[in-house]
Design a protein around this motif. Structure first.
Motif, PDB file in Angstrom:
ATOM      1  N   ASP A 275       0.812  -1.224   0.000  1.00 24.55           N
ATOM      2  CA  ASP A 275       0.000   0.000   0.000  1.00 24.55           C
ATOM      3  C   ASP A 275       0.843   1.270   0.000  1.00 24.55           C
ATOM      4  N   ILE A 276       2.146   1.143   0.222  1.00 27.60           N
ATOM      5  CA  ILE A 276       3.021   2.319   0.304  1.00 27.60           C
ATOM      6  C   ILE A 276       3.277   2.871  -1.099  1.00 27.60           C
ATOM      7  N   ASP A 277       3.069   4.170  -1.263  1.00 25.46           N
ATOM      8  CA  ASP A 277       3.225   4.806  -2.576  1.00 25.46           C
ATOM      9  C   ASP A 277       4.643   5.305  -2.824  1.00 25.46           C
ATOM     10  N   VAL A 278       5.338   5.705  -1.766  1.00 26.21           N
ATOM     11  CA  VAL A 278       6.691   6.250  -1.893  1.00 26.21           C
ATOM     12  C   VAL A 278       7.390   6.049  -0.553  1.00 26.21           C
ATOM     13  N   ALA A 279       8.707   5.815  -0.595  1.00 23.25           N
ATOM     14  CA  ALA A 279       9.444   5.531   0.642  1.00 23.25           C
ATOM     15  C   ALA A 279      10.776   6.275   0.656  1.00 23.25           C
ATOM     16  N   LYS A 318       7.525   0.663  -9.277  1.00 27.05           N
ATOM     17  CA  LYS A 318       6.717  -0.010  -8.255  1.00 27.05           C
ATOM     18  C   LYS A 318       6.792   0.715  -6.918  1.00 27.05           C
ATOM     19  N   LEU A 319       7.987   1.165  -6.542  1.00 24.86           N
ATOM     20  CA  LEU A 319       8.166   1.843  -5.260  1.00 24.86           C
ATOM     21  C   LEU A 319       9.223   2.939  -5.397  1.00 24.86           C
ATOM     22  N   PRO A 320       8.837   4.151  -5.785  1.00 23.85           N
ATOM     23  CA  PRO A 320       9.810   5.241  -5.827  1.00 23.85           C
ATOM     24  C   PRO A 320      10.400   5.474  -4.435  1.00 23.85           C
ATOM     25  N   CYS A 321      11.720   5.560  -4.375  1.00 26.39           N
ATOM     26  CA  CYS A 321      12.412   5.695  -3.088  1.00 26.39           C
ATOM     27  C   CYS A 321      13.380   6.872  -3.117  1.00 26.39           C
ATOM     28  N   ASN A 322      13.561   7.480  -1.963  1.00 22.41           N
ATOM     29  CA  ASN A 322      14.592   8.507  -1.751  1.00 22.41           C
ATOM     30  C   ASN A 322      14.563   9.537  -2.880  1.00 22.41           C
ATOM     31  N   THR A 355       2.761  10.624  -8.194  1.00 19.08           N
ATOM     32  CA  THR A 355       1.357  10.951  -8.427  1.00 19.08           C
ATOM     33  C   THR A 355       0.456  10.317  -7.367  1.00 19.08           C
ATOM     34  N   ASP A 356      -0.481  11.112  -6.863  1.00 21.25           N
ATOM     35  CA  ASP A 356      -1.549  10.621  -5.982  1.00 21.25           C
ATOM     36  C   ASP A 356      -1.021   9.841  -4.781  1.00 21.25           C
ATOM     37  N   VAL A 357      -0.139  10.457  -4.017  1.00 23.79           N
ATOM     38  CA  VAL A 357       0.416   9.801  -2.835  1.00 23.79           C
ATOM     39  C   VAL A 357      -0.626   9.765  -1.720  1.00 23.79           C
ATOM     40  N   ALA A 358      -0.944   8.574  -1.267  1.00 23.97           N
ATOM     41  CA  ALA A 358      -1.823   8.400  -0.103  1.00 23.97           C
ATOM     42  C   ALA A 358      -1.015   8.042   1.133  1.00 23.97           C
ATOM     43  N   LEU A 359       0.032   7.200   0.962  1.00 18.43           N
ATOM     44  CA  LEU A 359       0.860   6.767   2.083  1.00 18.43           C
ATOM     45  C   LEU A 359       2.334   6.933   1.733  1.00 18.43           C
ATOM     46  N   SER A 360       3.053   7.598   2.603  1.00 16.04           N
ATOM     47  CA  SER A 360       4.470   7.913   2.397  1.00 16.04           C
ATOM     48  C   SER A 360       5.234   7.392   3.605  1.00 16.04           C
ATOM     49  N   ALA A 380      10.335   3.321  12.031  1.00 12.70           N
ATOM     50  CA  ALA A 380       9.564   3.453  10.804  1.00 12.70           C
ATOM     51  C   ALA A 380       8.341   4.304  11.052  1.00 12.70           C
ATOM     52  N   ALA A 381       8.014   5.154  10.098  1.00 13.04           N
ATOM     53  CA  ALA A 381       6.818   5.989  10.177  1.00 13.04           C
ATOM     54  C   ALA A 381       6.099   5.941   8.839  1.00 13.04           C
ATOM     55  N   ILE A 382       4.781   5.948   8.896  1.00 12.53           N
ATOM     56  CA  ILE A 382       3.950   6.017   7.693  1.00 12.53           C
ATOM     57  C   ILE A 382       3.093   7.269   7.801  1.00 12.53           C
ATOM     58  N   LEU A 383       3.254   8.165   6.850  1.00 14.91           N
ATOM     59  CA  LEU A 383       2.498   9.411   6.804  1.00 14.91           C
ATOM     60  C   LEU A 383       1.389   9.294   5.774  1.00 14.91           C
ATOM     61  N   ALA A 384       0.248   9.883   6.082  1.00 16.19           N
ATOM     62  CA  ALA A 384      -0.926   9.734   5.222  1.00 16.19           C
ATOM     63  C   ALA A 384      -1.437  11.088   4.758  1.00 16.19           C
ATOM     64  N   SER A 385      -2.004  11.087   3.584  1.00 14.94           N
ATOM     65  CA  SER A 385      -2.667  12.269   3.046  1.00 14.94           C
ATOM     66  C   SER A 385      -3.979  12.489   3.793  1.00 14.94           C
ATOM     67  N   PRO A 386      -4.283  13.736   4.188  1.00 18.85           N
ATOM     68  CA  PRO A 386      -5.527  13.981   4.939  1.00 18.85           C
ATOM     69  C   PRO A 386      -6.774  13.811   4.050  1.00 18.85           C
TER      70      PRO A 386
END
Length: 386
Positions: A275-279, A318-322, A355-360, A380-386
């Motif tokens: 479910d992670i969009d970017v890390a 699949k998983l854009p990073c850094n 594009t369209d990040v829900a979870l970072s 580890a932290a998961i940030l979410a779009s409000p």
């Protein structure tokens, strides 16, 4: 039974700030702390006098000095109700976020400033060797030699190659070229990586993070309050940490490596790796990226090399990073820049916007793996779009 799921999305990172960073002589670690702190406070628009909690990462180069968080507060003209200086190495940025959430939830404060600054050549401080007294006589000193051991283990046990590391370094550098603040401005190719000198075999120059003078800061408050501030908040959906002596175990039971921190964060956020969009993965060295990709559930060992080689770790993959360049190419601010980029991805303001990040997601790694006894901290932290 611990159940942090009730804290999901109740708090937010409301402001971020990075100081000038790079090779910046003449500015103290405290100066960078304060510059970043002011920028974070200005970014979210909270009144300075409303900040009633201060957390600070103790800069390792400053030796045995005390009360850093209290001194930051004093310089800023803040009288905090809650104040602490923290030391988890590169795991501290996310660790401060978790501590801020706990302090606010417990009712000790409402708005927490988390800050850090470092000067790689501080005036008046005697340089120290980092390492175990049993290994220093053999030249096994500090993080670089330790990470060389880890790289060898990855190669021996799992077939990871220097080319795999190189593809990570080249991808991160490509991201940094779009970041106007990044330290590294020159593109590199896989051939450049493979021909760069060994720093500690098998680690080459481009496998190693940068030396950076600078600082970073962020502001944590309740989600309700953050909605009324200047910037779009990044909701704190998941948090986790674990502290391990796994390095000295004479066996591998399949645990450790930060898995527990990731599992805690996923459980709190109600999501999984897919479910992670970017890390933003803690990348002091390229083997660390490989480690996090596997242990946080993004890939199996035999999938890491193809994942990096096929462009799956960049925009459109699949998983854009850094995405700002990471510690390898943007700058080494002990993960504070990773938190800032994770927030920018949620806000939609990154220089390499997904594009369209829900979870970072953002990870941290520290502790004292090259001291005696060797221990490691994962956050580890998961940030979410409000």
């Amino acid at each position: 039974m611990r159940d942090p799921t009730r804290l999901r999305n109740r708090h937010a990172v409301a402001g971020i700030g990075l100081s000038r960073f790079g090779k910046v002589p003449g500015v103290s670690a405290m100066g960078f702390c304060l510059e970043a702190a002011k920028r974070a406070i200005d970014d979210c628009g909270v009144a300075r006098d409303d900040v009633d909690g201060v957390l600070c990462l103790m800069p390792a180069q400053m030796g045995e000095q005390h009360g850093w968080a209290s001194r930051v507060a004093a310089f800023l003209g803040i009288t905090p109700a809650f104040c602490a200086t923290m030391d988890m190495g590169g795991a501290t940025a996310v660790g401060m976020m978790q501590t801020a959430v706990m302090a606010i939830e417990a009712g000790f404060c409402d708005v927490v400033l988390c800050t850090f600054g470092t000067q790689t050549n501080p005036q008046g401080i005697i340089p120290q060797l980092f390492g175990s007294p049993w290994t220093i006589p053999y030249g096994d000193v500090g993080a670089i030699t330790f990470m060389g051991h880890l790289a060898r283990r990855q190669m021996h046990d799992h077939g990871i190659t220097s080319v795999d590391y190189g593809n990570i370094a080249v991808t991160w550098r490509r991201h940094a070229l779009c970041n106007p603040d990044a330290q590294m401005k020159k593109p590199i190719t896989l051939e450049d990586h493979q021909s760069s000198r060994f720093v500690n075999e098998p680690l080459r120059l481009f496998d190693c993070c940068l030396f950076t003078d600078g600082g970073g800061a962020f502001v944590v408050t309740t989600a309700e309050r953050a909605r009324d501030l200047r910037r779009r908040p990044a909701l704190i959906a998941g948090l986790g940490q674990v502290h391990s002596s796994e390095i000295i175990r004479p066996y591998d039971d399949g645990r450790g490596g930060g898995r527990e921190a990731g599992e805690q964060a996923y459980r709190m956020a109600g999501c999984g790796p897919g479910d992670i969009d970017v890390a933003q993965l803690y990348d002091a060295f390229t083997p660390r990226v490989v480690h996090d990709l596997v242990h946080y559930g993004f890939a199996d060992w035999d999938e890491v090399g193809p994942l990096a080689a096929s462009g799956q770790l960049t925009l459109g993959g699949k998983l854009p990073c850094n995405t700002a360049g990471g510690l390898l190419s943007e700058g080494h601010l002990s993960g504070m820049n990773h938190v800032a980029e994770a927030v920018r991805q949620v806000r939609g303001t990154s220089c390499n916007q997904v594009t369209d990040v829900a979870l970072s997601m953002v990870t941290g790694y520290g502790g004292a793996p090259h001291e005696a006894p060797p221990t490691v901290a994962y956050t580890a932290a998961i940030l979410a779009s409000p």
